[in-house]
Design a protein around this motif. Structure first.
Motif, PDB file in Angstrom:
ATOM      1  N   ILE A 585     -18.432  25.758  48.477  1.00 30.77           N
ATOM      2  CA  ILE A 585     -16.640  25.479  48.569  1.00 30.77           C
ATOM      3  C   ILE A 585     -16.182  26.418  47.371  1.00 30.77           C
ATOM      4  O   ILE A 585     -16.715  26.296  46.199  1.00 30.77           O
ATOM      5  CB  ILE A 585     -16.575  23.878  48.216  1.00 30.77           C
ATOM      6  CG1 ILE A 585     -17.183  23.025  49.166  1.00 30.77           C
ATOM      7  CG2 ILE A 585     -14.980  23.673  47.852  1.00 30.77           C
ATOM      8  CD1 ILE A 585     -16.993  21.653  48.648  1.00 30.77           C
ATOM      9  N   ILE A 587     -13.119  27.270  44.949  1.00 33.36           N
ATOM     10  CA  ILE A 587     -11.863  26.733  44.598  1.00 33.36           C
ATOM     11  C   ILE A 587     -11.078  27.554  43.791  1.00 33.36           C
ATOM     12  O   ILE A 587     -11.396  28.466  43.050  1.00 33.36           O
ATOM     13  CB  ILE A 587     -12.213  25.540  43.621  1.00 33.36           C
ATOM     14  CG1 ILE A 587     -13.332  24.574  43.989  1.00 33.36           C
ATOM     15  CG2 ILE A 587     -10.964  24.830  43.018  1.00 33.36           C
ATOM     16  CD1 ILE A 587     -13.977  23.640  43.016  1.00 33.36           C
ATOM     17  N   LEU A 603      -8.631  25.181  48.551  1.00 34.87           N
ATOM     18  CA  LEU A 603     -10.086  24.865  48.763  1.00 34.87           C
ATOM     19  C   LEU A 603     -10.310  25.574  50.110  1.00 34.87           C
ATOM     20  O   LEU A 603      -9.654  25.472  51.033  1.00 34.87           O
ATOM     21  CB  LEU A 603     -10.403  23.464  48.659  1.00 34.87           C
ATOM     22  CG  LEU A 603      -9.787  22.736  47.744  1.00 34.87           C
ATOM     23  CD1 LEU A 603     -10.073  21.101  47.980  1.00 34.87           C
ATOM     24  CD2 LEU A 603     -10.493  23.136  46.316  1.00 34.87           C
ATOM     25  N   SER A 604     -11.642  26.260  50.132  1.00 36.88           N
ATOM     26  CA  SER A 604     -11.967  26.757  51.519  1.00 36.88           C
ATOM     27  C   SER A 604     -13.526  26.574  51.517  1.00 36.88           C
ATOM     28  O   SER A 604     -14.125  26.646  50.709  1.00 36.88           O
ATOM     29  CB  SER A 604     -11.757  28.094  51.560  1.00 36.88           C
ATOM     30  OG  SER A 604     -12.212  29.091  50.600  1.00 36.88           O
ATOM     31  N   PHE A 618     -11.547  17.021  52.187  1.00 36.12           N
ATOM     32  CA  PHE A 618     -12.053  17.129  50.967  1.00 36.12           C
ATOM     33  C   PHE A 618     -11.628  16.291  49.896  1.00 36.12           C
ATOM     34  O   PHE A 618     -10.419  15.591  50.057  1.00 36.12           O
ATOM     35  CB  PHE A 618     -11.242  18.625  50.420  1.00 36.12           C
ATOM     36  CG  PHE A 618     -11.776  19.863  51.164  1.00 36.12           C
ATOM     37  CD1 PHE A 618     -12.906  20.640  50.741  1.00 36.12           C
ATOM     38  CD2 PHE A 618     -10.916  20.345  52.054  1.00 36.12           C
ATOM     39  CE1 PHE A 618     -13.278  21.754  51.262  1.00 36.12           C
ATOM     40  CE2 PHE A 618     -11.510  21.793  52.702  1.00 36.12           C
ATOM     41  CZ  PHE A 618     -12.474  22.337  52.209  1.00 36.12           C
ATOM     42  N   VAL A 620     -11.095  15.181  46.059  1.00 35.76           N
ATOM     43  CA  VAL A 620     -10.855  15.946  44.725  1.00 35.76           C
ATOM     44  C   VAL A 620     -10.677  14.851  43.774  1.00 35.76           C
ATOM     45  O   VAL A 620     -10.103  13.884  44.153  1.00 35.76           O
ATOM     46  CB  VAL A 620      -9.771  16.760  44.664  1.00 35.76           C
ATOM     47  CG1 VAL A 620      -9.469  17.389  43.389  1.00 35.76           C
ATOM     48  CG2 VAL A 620      -9.889  17.901  46.102  1.00 35.76           C
ATOM     49  N   LYS A 644      -9.938  24.594  55.384  1.00 42.17           N
ATOM     50  CA  LYS A 644      -8.978  24.848  54.176  1.00 42.17           C
ATOM     51  C   LYS A 644      -8.253  23.782  53.950  1.00 42.17           C
ATOM     52  O   LYS A 644      -7.679  22.833  54.642  1.00 42.17           O
ATOM     53  CB  LYS A 644      -8.255  26.228  54.785  1.00 42.17           C
ATOM     54  CG  LYS A 644      -8.943  27.279  54.776  1.00 42.17           C
ATOM     55  CD  LYS A 644      -8.058  28.539  55.068  1.00 42.17           C
ATOM     56  CE  LYS A 644      -8.899  29.967  55.121  1.00 42.17           C
ATOM     57  NZ  LYS A 644      -8.001  31.186  55.248  1.00 42.17           N
ATOM     58  N   VAL A 661     -15.158  18.892  43.495  1.00 44.56           N
ATOM     59  CA  VAL A 661     -14.527  18.905  44.953  1.00 44.56           C
ATOM     60  C   VAL A 661     -15.786  18.628  45.896  1.00 44.56           C
ATOM     61  O   VAL A 661     -16.817  19.088  45.753  1.00 44.56           O
ATOM     62  CB  VAL A 661     -13.779  20.079  45.179  1.00 44.56           C
ATOM     63  CG1 VAL A 661     -13.396  20.115  46.588  1.00 44.56           C
ATOM     64  CG2 VAL A 661     -12.781  20.517  44.413  1.00 44.56           C
TER      65      VAL A 661
END
Length: 681
Positions: A585, A587, A603-604, A618, A620, A644, A661
């Motif tokens: 991931i 950030i 985020l990806s 996701f 967080v 994403k 995350v």
């Protein structure tokens, strides 16, 4: 008769006292002090009676804890004023304050006093005046306290540090998970004492239990039982297979949420070993016992207390189940304290294990056992030393059941258990290997002596090559969830003559606790012939379509290689556990982090699976950054596509805060990443 004291009001000086007792991080809602050190309260007296005289007959103070305090149990103490406060016992001294009509009373508890919530009362001429409450904790800063820990850096790490690391995976592929101990979060202190008040010991005899809380040995043993819920209304329900109506153990990030849920509605579903240990670490630190989380890789579970793990196989290569097992990793805690019951040689770190594995004195608890006793093989030292010794030192004995019903010993492996024993390094986020604290170097004279004291069998062979067939399993470099890859069996003939054998090479899903799942790869060669010193390689292809439906979210695959020579009754095994890598991931911070100012992160994550991910999100969270965790749901993610999301939040606390995350979906979960963010005022 002494002059009557006319008290207008009193001040517990919470801010100053908490700061001097290293409890200011709990806040200023209550007075929280550590035993064996003085704290000051201010009495504001009325002026119409002149200056109040201060001597040993001026007044008495009463401190009491528990529902039925008594002098005999040490839960109720009465003491008069002295010239100087005595730190070795309950005592008090008084001086006139700088402000008019004020008296400063310095109070010290005994360094052996029971911890707990105390009521403080002023007693003068049979008139009792309540002076409020204070909470008393163990004191690692006090030389006379049995939890005393030298060096401030150690106390900072093992009492006050809020963020830690938990190590998982395998000893060759160690992964780490950040953990927020959250010992200073709202209500956590109160909840920790509620845990003690919910124990069967307290419910059976509250006064005796409260009296025993002077002893960290007793308290840590109670916590070992109460963090799990097997025998009582404890904190966590353990579960390793199915997770209905609860939280998947890998989704927990910190202790505070677990403790707060337990406070609201009872036992929390679900926990596994690292969750039990991390929560136990939080509660221990809150109560003032120095504590750290420890991971033992290749951890033996010796169910019959013979210090051996017996693996029994059939002729088809399948393992015949038994009570013993080896977990890829197991997590417990160490608590720091003196052991006056055992002698000073066994002071220091003590193993306590709240994961419910075996009973001790009829209760699912384990420890405290001195780490020194484990290393030296002193298995008569309390508590549960034989079980813990086996976890790090047991021999692994492999057996074969022949068609005739005879059981033949294949081999004995004396160095495969207790690998890379790990804890977070002090003052750092790095891993520290403490294996040498638990055991001597394999094959050394000291290790042999330890085994003899433990009534363990002598090693069969010194290190070096053994005659016969040598088996190794070679892994691919790129083993990522979603990809196909090969593992390779390497068989070397170390004999002077040609060897012939049957080869079984297979792979199956496995849980971190050693529980085998379904097969996901298999190959067999009936007749393999090897000349002297010849090396042969046999590949086994592991395809995503075969392993994906059977592995757990831990992404573990156990590969087993066996050679069978029935004619000469020679059998060999090699086992290796694979941890499939998950995607990373990324950030990306957007803007500068400032208190109460909006900021965002992008985020990806690349979907490495050859199939679409559904129910994607996701999650967080982070103490000081986000009040409540944020879950952002996103559209399905196709193969080789990127997941994403953009998440916005307002930091609430200045300093270094950790953002955690996690990504979850229907086919891919247990993917996490963390980032330290420096938040400015």
């Amino acid at each position: 008769m002494s002059q009557a004291l006319h008290l207008e009001h009193y001040d517990l000086n919470i801010g100053e006292n908490n700061a001097s007792h290293h409890t200011e991080l709990f806040g200023e809602e209550r007075l929280i002090v550590r035993r064996g050190e003085p704290f000051n309260i201010t009495l504001h007296v009325k002026t119409d009676s002149g200056r109040f005289p201060l001597d040993d007959n001026s007044f008495f103070l009463i401190a009491e804890t528990g529902p039925s305090p008594t002098k005999e149990s040490g839960t109720r103490v009465t003491f008069a004023l002295q010239q100087v406060t005595d730190k070795t016992q309950w005592s008090a001294s008084a001086t006139y304050g700088p402000a008019e009509n004020t008296i400063i009373v310095s109070i010290s508890s005994s360094p052996n006093a029971p911890i707990g919530v105390y009521k403080l009362t002023l007693d003068q001429q049979d008139t009792k005046i309540p002076l409020g409450e204070f909470t008393l904790l163990f004191n690692a800063w006090c030389l006379r306290d049995v939890v005393y820990m030298p060096k401030d850096a150690k106390r900072q790490e093992y009492i006050l540090e809020k963020i830690g690391r938990v190590y998982k995976g395998t000893f060759k592929r160690i992964s780490e998970t950040p953990w927020d101990f959250g010992q200073f979060e709202p209500d956590v202190l109160r909840i920790c004492f509620k845990i003690l008040d919910s124990s069967p010991n307290y419910l059976a005899n509250a006064n005796e239990d409260c009296s025993s809380r002077k002893d960290p040995i007793y308290v840590s043993r109670v916590l070992s039982a109460m963090i799990n819920s097997n025998d009582d209304n404890g904190v966590l329900v353990g579960e390793w297979y199915e997770y209905p109506d609860g939280v998947f153990p890998w989704d927990w990030y910190g202790s505070a949420e677990i403790l707060q849920r337990w406070d609201e509605s009872g036992p929390v579903r679900y926990g596994q070993c690292w969750v039990f240990a991390a929560v136990a670490c939080t509660v221990s630190r809150v109560l003032g016992i120095p504590c750290r989380v420890v991971t033992n890789f290749e951890s033996a579970h010796d169910s019959n207390a013979n210090l051996c793990i017996d693996n029994i196989y059939g002729m088809d290569g399948e393992r015949i189940s038994g009570g013993d097992s080896i977990w890829n990793f197991h997590v417990w805690v160490e608590c720091w304290m003196d052991r006056p019951d055992l002698g000073s040689d066994f002071d220091g770190w003590q193993v306590c294990d709240p994961t419910p594995q075996e009973t001790s004195d009829g209760v699912f608890c384990c420890g405290p056992a001195p780490v020194r006793a484990i290393k030296e093989g002193e298995l008569t030292k309390k508590y549960d030393a034989p079980f813990i010794y086996a976890e790090v030192n047991a021999d692994v004995v492999n057996w074969m059941y022949l068609p005739s019903g005879e059981k033949v010993k294949i081999n004995v492996k004396s160095a495969s258990v207790g690998r890379c024993i790990s804890t977070k390094a002090r003052g750092s986020t790095k891993r520290r290997d403490i294996t040498n604290v638990y055991k001597y170097e394999e094959g050394s004279q000291e290790e042999r002596h330890s085994y003899e004291k433990a009534d363990h069998r002598n090693k069969l062979h010194q290190e070096g090559k053994e005659p016969g067939l040598n088996l190794k399993i070679k892994l691919a470099k790129d083993m990522v969830m979603g990809k196909d890859f090969e593992v390779c069996a390497q068989i070397t003939n170390n004999c002077m003559e040609t060897k012939a054998c049957k080869v079984v090479f297979m792979a199956s899903a496995v849980g971190y606790n050693g529980k085998l799942g379904e097969y996901c790869g298999f190959t067999m060669e009936e007749a393999v012939e090897l000349a002297p010193n010849e090396v042969k390689h046999i590949p086994l292809k592991l395809e995503h379509k075969n392993y994906a439906p059977v592995i757990t979210s831990e992404r573990l695959i156990k590969v087993t290689l066996m050679t069978l020579d029935g004619e000469h009754e020679e059998y060999n095994t090699a086992v290796k556990t694979i941890v499939l890598d998950g995607p990373d991931i990324e950030i990306k911070l957007l803007g500068e982090a400032r208190v109460n100012q909006p900021m965002a992160v992008e985020l990806s994550m690349l979907n490495t699976l050859p199939e679409k991910l559904q129910d994607c999100s996701f999650i967080v969270q982070g103490t000081g950054l986000i009040a409540e965790k944020i879950e952002t749901r996103i559209e399905p993610v196709g193969p080789k596509e990127e997941a994403k999301a953009r998440v916005e939040f307002k930091p609430t606390t200045a300093g270094t805060c950790m953002l955690v995350v996690r990504f979850k979906s229907d086919k891919l979960s247990n993917v996490n990443q963390s980032l330290n963010i420096d938040v400015k005022e």
